[in-house]
Scaffold this motif. Structure first.
Motif, PDB file in Angstrom:
ATOM      1  N   THR A   1      30.883   5.961  11.818  1.00 55.80           N
ATOM      2  CA  THR A   1      30.403   6.167  11.038  1.00 55.80           C
ATOM      3  C   THR A   1      28.578   6.233  11.536  1.00 55.80           C
ATOM      4  O   THR A   1      27.803   6.753  11.243  1.00 55.80           O
TER       5      THR A   1
ATOM      6  N   PRO B   1      24.095   3.555   9.959  1.00 53.40           N
ATOM      7  CA  PRO B   1      24.437   3.449   8.254  1.00 53.40           C
ATOM      8  C   PRO B   1      24.106   2.342   7.843  1.00 53.40           C
ATOM      9  O   PRO B   1      23.735   1.537   8.111  1.00 53.40           O
ATOM     10  N   LYS B   2      23.757   2.201   6.533  1.00 51.99           N
ATOM     11  CA  LYS B   2      23.762   1.444   5.515  1.00 51.99           C
ATOM     12  C   LYS B   2      24.542   1.612   3.885  1.00 51.99           C
ATOM     13  O   LYS B   2      24.131   1.707   2.801  1.00 51.99           O
ATOM     14  N   GLY B   3      25.881   0.758   3.945  1.00 54.27           N
ATOM     15  CA  GLY B   3      26.149   0.539   3.212  1.00 54.27           C
ATOM     16  C   GLY B   3      27.037   2.146   2.547  1.00 54.27           C
ATOM     17  O   GLY B   3      27.593   2.680   4.031  1.00 54.27           O
ATOM     18  N   ARG B   4      26.836   2.624   2.155  1.00 57.37           N
ATOM     19  CA  ARG B   4      26.667   4.366   1.347  1.00 57.37           C
ATOM     20  C   ARG B   4      26.090   5.165   1.808  1.00 57.37           C
ATOM     21  O   ARG B   4      25.924   6.526   1.770  1.00 57.37           O
ATOM     22  N   GLY B   5      24.579   4.492   1.783  1.00 61.59           N
ATOM     23  CA  GLY B   5      23.486   5.369   2.753  1.00 61.59           C
ATOM     24  C   GLY B   5      23.013   5.606   3.807  1.00 61.59           C
ATOM     25  O   GLY B   5      24.170   4.650   4.807  1.00 61.59           O
ATOM     26  N   ARG B   6      22.371   5.671   5.080  1.00 64.68           N
ATOM     27  CA  ARG B   6      21.380   6.093   6.191  1.00 64.68           C
ATOM     28  C   ARG B   6      20.134   5.320   6.272  1.00 64.68           C
ATOM     29  O   ARG B   6      19.627   5.427   4.458  1.00 64.68           O
TER      30      ARG B   6
ATOM     31  N   GLU C   1      15.297   4.178   3.796  1.00 64.29           N
ATOM     32  CA  GLU C   1      16.466   4.182   3.775  1.00 64.29           C
ATOM     33  C   GLU C   1      16.503   5.710   3.410  1.00 64.29           C
ATOM     34  O   GLU C   1      15.461   6.730   3.023  1.00 64.29           O
TER      35      GLU C   1
END
Length: 105
Positions: A6, A76-81, A43
């Motif tokens: 990712t 990456p952070k969870g489902r986002g960036r 984000e």
């Protein structure tokens, strides 16, 4: 930097080139993104462009140019960036450059 599936590739500090950094910062839309990140990480979804009609693909390309130039980290952070400026590395490599560009009228 190490990569996981990712992660996106980011140049190492010693790979940062002045002409590449200056080129990336020469575009008003990319410079606007960097100015938004000057106060701290954001984000990717919260980073906005001054023209809301710019396609999502163009926004992604702007982020890619900044990342490949070594100006931002895109992690990456969870489902986002999450985006942040590589201020420490840029300041070590090109002292005063980022402040001069960000504080220009």
């Amino acid at each position: 930097m190490s990569e996981t599936p990712t992660d996106l590739p980011h140049p190492a500090k010693d790979e940062l080139r002045l002409e590449t950094v200056l080129f990336a910062l020469s575009d008003p839309a990319r410079l606007d993104i960097v100015r938004q990140l000057a106060d701290g990480p954001l984000e990717m979804a919260r980073c906005h462009l001054t023209d809301p009609d710019i396609p999502k693909s163009t926004k992604s390309h702007l982020m890619k140019v900044l990342r490949e130039a070594g100006i931002i980290l895109n992690l990456p952070k969870g489902r986002g960036r999450v985006l942040s400026i590589r201020r420490e590395e840029l300041d070590e490599r090109f002292p005063g450059l980022l402040d001069a560009v960000l504080n220009a009228p």
